[in-house]
Write an enzyme that holds these catalytic residues in place. Structure first.
Site, mmCIF file in Angstrom:
data_model
loop_
_atom_site.group_PDB
_atom_site.id
_atom_site.type_symbol
_atom_site.label_atom_id
_atom_site.label_comp_id
_atom_site.label_asym_id
_atom_site.label_seq_id
_atom_site.Cartn_x
_atom_site.Cartn_y
_atom_site.Cartn_z
ATOM 1 N N HIS A 54 -0.961 18.726 -26.348
ATOM 2 C CA HIS A 54 -1.002 17.284 -26.084
ATOM 3 C C HIS A 54 -2.250 16.579 -26.630
ATOM 4 C CE1 HIS A 54 2.527 18.079 -23.742
ATOM 5 N NE2 HIS A 54 2.626 16.828 -23.346
ATOM 6 N N ARG B 277 -3.575 22.751 -13.889
ATOM 7 C CA ARG B 277 -2.551 21.800 -14.364
ATOM 8 C C ARG B 277 -2.799 21.397 -15.821
ATOM 9 N NH1 ARG B 277 -0.078 16.548 -11.052
ATOM 10 N NH2 ARG B 277 1.301 15.841 -12.701
ATOM 11 N N ASN C 269 -0.959 20.634 -20.609
ATOM 12 C CA ASN C 269 -1.385 19.761 -21.688
ATOM 13 C C ASN C 269 -1.350 20.457 -23.042
ATOM 14 O OD1 ASN C 269 -3.239 17.172 -22.160
ATOM 15 N ND2 ASN C 269 -2.650 17.393 -20.016
ATOM 16 N N LYS D 107 6.842 23.595 -13.595
ATOM 17 C CA LYS D 107 5.939 22.451 -13.404
ATOM 18 C C LYS D 107 5.567 22.305 -11.931
ATOM 19 C CE LYS D 107 4.576 17.842 -14.439
ATOM 20 N NZ LYS D 107 4.741 16.581 -15.124
ATOM 21 N N HIS E 292 -1.451 13.374 -28.683
ATOM 22 C CA HIS E 292 -1.955 12.026 -28.371
ATOM 23 C C HIS E 292 -2.706 11.437 -29.566
ATOM 24 C CE1 HIS E 292 -1.683 13.138 -23.841
ATOM 25 N NE2 HIS E 292 -0.570 12.595 -24.279
ATOM 26 N N ARG F 221 0.814 -1.232 0.000
ATOM 27 C CA ARG F 221 0.000 0.000 0.000
ATOM 28 C C ARG F 221 0.839 1.271 0.000
ATOM 29 N NH1 ARG F 221 -3.180 -3.232 3.423
ATOM 30 N NH2 ARG F 221 -5.017 -3.941 2.287
ATOM 31 N N HIS G 10 7.095 10.741 -28.431
ATOM 32 C CA HIS G 10 6.176 11.661 -27.750
ATOM 33 C C HIS G 10 6.544 13.143 -27.925
ATOM 34 C CE1 HIS G 10 3.239 13.003 -24.876
ATOM 35 N NE2 HIS G 10 4.176 13.576 -24.138
ATOM 36 N N LYS H 90 2.649 11.754 -11.111
ATOM 37 C CA LYS H 90 1.808 10.838 -11.892
ATOM 38 C C LYS H 90 2.582 9.550 -12.143
ATOM 39 C CE LYS H 90 -1.001 13.959 -14.704
ATOM 40 N NZ LYS H 90 -1.270 14.359 -16.094
ATOM 41 N N GLU I 107 9.075 19.649 -24.281
ATOM 42 C CA GLU I 107 8.365 19.975 -23.030
ATOM 43 C C GLU I 107 8.965 21.236 -22.393
ATOM 44 O OE1 GLU I 107 5.656 18.421 -22.204
ATOM 45 O OE2 GLU I 107 5.789 16.505 -23.281
ATOM 46 N N GLU J 151 -4.947 17.619 -11.274
ATOM 47 C CA GLU J 151 -5.336 18.113 -12.597
ATOM 48 C C GLU J 151 -6.824 18.435 -12.699
ATOM 49 O OE1 GLU J 151 -2.851 16.526 -15.791
ATOM 50 O OE2 GLU J 151 -4.656 16.420 -16.998
HETATM 51 N N1 LIG Z 1 4.360 10.640 -15.284
HETATM 52 C C1 LIG Z 1 4.269 11.703 -16.039
HETATM 53 O O1 LIG Z 1 3.887 12.796 -15.594
HETATM 54 C C2 LIG Z 1 4.698 11.617 -17.471
HETATM 55 C C3 LIG Z 1 4.851 12.787 -18.228
HETATM 56 C C4 LIG Z 1 5.322 12.668 -19.538
HETATM 57 C C5 LIG Z 1 5.605 11.425 -20.062
HETATM 58 N N2 LIG Z 1 5.425 10.315 -19.290
HETATM 59 C C6 LIG Z 1 5.753 8.977 -19.817
HETATM 60 O O2 LIG Z 1 7.164 8.938 -20.019
HETATM 61 C C7 LIG Z 1 7.450 7.963 -21.020
HETATM 62 C C8 LIG Z 1 8.457 8.536 -21.980
HETATM 63 O O3 LIG Z 1 9.612 8.812 -21.251
HETATM 64 P P1 LIG Z 1 11.003 9.147 -21.974
HETATM 65 O O4 LIG Z 1 10.788 10.132 -23.057
HETATM 66 O O5 LIG Z 1 11.944 9.449 -20.881
HETATM 67 O O6 LIG Z 1 11.344 7.829 -22.734
HETATM 68 P P2 LIG Z 1 11.824 6.356 -22.308
HETATM 69 O O7 LIG Z 1 11.721 6.111 -20.876
HETATM 70 O O8 LIG Z 1 11.074 5.474 -23.264
HETATM 71 O O9 LIG Z 1 13.359 6.393 -22.738
HETATM 72 C C9 LIG Z 1 13.708 6.558 -24.104
HETATM 73 C C10 LIG Z 1 14.872 5.667 -24.471
HETATM 74 O O10 LIG Z 1 16.073 6.233 -23.961
HETATM 75 C C11 LIG Z 1 16.808 5.243 -23.206
HETATM 76 N N3 LIG Z 1 17.540 6.004 -22.202
HETATM 77 C C12 LIG Z 1 17.082 6.527 -21.052
HETATM 78 N N4 LIG Z 1 18.033 7.276 -20.473
HETATM 79 C C13 LIG Z 1 19.126 7.185 -21.249
HETATM 80 C C14 LIG Z 1 20.435 7.733 -21.176
HETATM 81 N N5 LIG Z 1 20.797 8.585 -20.210
HETATM 82 N N6 LIG Z 1 21.330 7.399 -22.151
HETATM 83 C C15 LIG Z 1 20.968 6.576 -23.148
HETATM 84 N N7 LIG Z 1 19.750 6.052 -23.288
HETATM 85 C C16 LIG Z 1 18.827 6.362 -22.355
HETATM 86 C C17 LIG Z 1 15.759 4.294 -22.703
HETATM 87 O O11 LIG Z 1 16.291 3.028 -22.438
HETATM 88 C C18 LIG Z 1 14.787 4.268 -23.893
HETATM 89 O O12 LIG Z 1 15.236 3.374 -24.874
HETATM 90 C C19 LIG Z 1 6.139 7.594 -21.654
HETATM 91 O O13 LIG Z 1 5.738 6.345 -21.174
HETATM 92 C C20 LIG Z 1 5.176 8.661 -21.158
HETATM 93 O O14 LIG Z 1 3.853 8.195 -21.055
HETATM 94 C C21 LIG Z 1 4.991 10.392 -18.015
#
Ligand SMILES: NC(=O)c1ccc[n+]([C@@H]2O[C@H](COP(=O)([O-])OP(=O)(O)OC[C@H]3O[C@@H](n4cnc5c(N)ncnc54)[C@H](O)[C@@H]3O)[C@@H](O)[C@H]2O)c1
Length: 379
Positions: free
Chosen positions: A258, A251, A255, A237, A262, A131, A277, A153, A195, A247
């Site tokens: 976005h 907040r 978006n 942020k 999406h 939990r 993305h 999130k 972003e 949100e």
């Molecule tokens: N929680 C939130 O508020 C929020 C906000 C925006 C996006 N997201 C989520 O985040 C995800 C996307 O995250 P992302 O853009 O970080 O992509 P990711 O986590 O998919 O990473 C992208 C690629 O880079 C590689 N990588 C990571 N760090 C590295 C480094 N320092 N050197 C070399 N390679 C590296 C990873 O292995 C992967 O192949 C999505 O799932 C999205 O839904 C969440």
């Protein structure tokens, strides 16, 4: 003198409070700032598979082993597959089973170290195992440093869509190490800037001017520019999130671009060869500016400056920039109705009122939207 920048995130009603630390030696930052909560505890380090792929995992494990020895802690390691398609129930279950098999306690700590995929799934696992146990984020992509690690999130994707199962769950802290950006593939780095630029578009004209003036140094990851823009992004942020954790209102401004993004990602089947993305967000923001001009919300000159900034960061601005994809107005419209902001069957969009200012519009009618889609498909 400290070797990191510190930012506090605190809600108006003090429901949570933690720090975001930005520097270039995460192990040292962890040791200097989190020793108290790590000392003598079971620590679960859940790391992104890129460490393994780039042969950096041995160093990572060695550094953590040294730290845990000093702190008399017990440490476990687990590698995460970091593609979005693996942010699912199946991988969550494997992770939870690993954590449980190592007899996690209520006072154990989970450390997530990786991009947004790793952070989201590990944050979610931390929020539901026993939990909820404490966790620390160490984001390693630019996107995760400026966006996904801030705000609490967590979640996974399902066959019905992205991020549909999850929680709002805040970490004990976020440790940002800019040296991780050196190994990040260029495309991922540029996508992260999307972003960063967004924060300036929706809330800070001065930040816009800083990005516009220094974009070349920022793209080269030069110090202190890169630290400054990460700090400013997290600050914007954190401020918005603190005012509206779940949100319910302001907040939603984050978006911006976005709803478009999406829709494009969904139609591209989340195929990273076609679109990632941040690229989708860049095109989405460009579309939002074009619609804002059309609706007389944003002065054309200002929107053009914003589009130019997106291009300065080598990001796409048009639908035709997406490889091997053809869109139709009807397809786009149907995806717009899947947006979480749809209320009483009405599409809600975040539009621009000029550089540094955005607002929520829920009176965008379907006919004008379809006409607009036709224009952006054919431009
Ligand atoms: N929680 C939130 O508020 C929020 C906000 C925006 C996006 N997201 C989520 O985040 C995800 C996307 O995250 P992302 O853009 O970080 O992509 P990711 O986590 O998919 O990473 C992208 C690629 O880079 C590689 N990588 C990571 N760090 C590295 C480094 N320092 N050197 C070399 N390679 C590296 C990873 O292995 C992967 O192949 C999505 O799932 C999205 O839904 C969440």
């Amino acid at each position: 003198m400290t070797d990191f920048k510190k930012l506090s995130i605190n809600t108006e009603n003090n429901s949570f409070k933690y720090s975001i630390l930005i520097g270039n030696n995460f192990i040292k930052t962890l040791k200097n700032n989190f020793s108290q909560i790590l000392k003598g505890k079971k620590i679960y380090v859940i790391y992104d598979e890129f460490f393994y792929k780039l042969k950096l995992h041995k160093d990572l494990i060695e550094n953590f082993n040294k730290l845990s020895k000093k702190l008399e802690s017990e440490i476990f390691f687990f590698k995460i597959k970091s593609k979005d398609k693996f942010k699912n129930y199946e991988k969550l279950l494997i992770l939870l089973n690993f954590i449980l098999s190592k007899r996690i306690n209520r006072d154990s700590i989970i450390i997530s170290i990786g991009g947004g995929v790793t952070g989201d799934i590990v944050g979610f696992a931390s929020s539901i195992v026993l939990r909820g146990v404490k966790y620390i984020h160490v984001p390693t992509t630019l996107l995760s440093q400026v966006d996904s690690s801030v705000g609490g999130k967590t979640g996974i994707n399902t066959k019905y869509g992205k991020n549909l199962v999850g929680t709002f769950y805040q970490p004990e802290g976020v440790v940002i190490d800019t040296s991780f950006l050196k190994t990040l593939p260029k495309r991922e780095l540029l996508a992260g800037f999307s972003e960063v630029i967004k924060y300036s578009f929706v809330s800070d004209k001065k930040f816009f001017n800083y990005l516009d003036k220094n974009y070349q140094n920022i793209k080269k990851l030069k110090s202190p520019y890169i630290e400054n823009i990460i700090f400013k992004s997290c600050q914007i942020k954190a401020k918005i999130v603190s005012m509206d954790v779940k949100e319910a209102g302001i907040r939603a401004l984050l978006n911006f671009g976005h709803t478009f993004a999406h829709a494009f990602e969904n139609l591209a089947n989340y195929d990273s060869k076609k679109l990632i993305h941040g690229e989708a967000v860049a095109i989405g923001m460009a579309c939002a500016f074009k619609l804002s001009i059309l609706m007389n919300l944003c002065p054309k000159k200002e929107a053009e400056k914003c589009l130019a900034l997106i291009s300065k960061f080598s990001l796409p601005t048009k639908l035709k920039d997406i490889k091997d994809m053809k869109f139709t107005p009807n397809e786009l419209l149907s995806r717009f109705y899947l947006d979480k902001k749809v209320k009483n069957g009405k599409i809600t969009l975040i539009l621009s009122n000029g550089i540094g200012s955005a607002s929520i519009k829920n009176n965008v009618d379907e006919r004008s939207l379809k006409k607009f889609f036709n224009e952006i498909i054919n431009e």
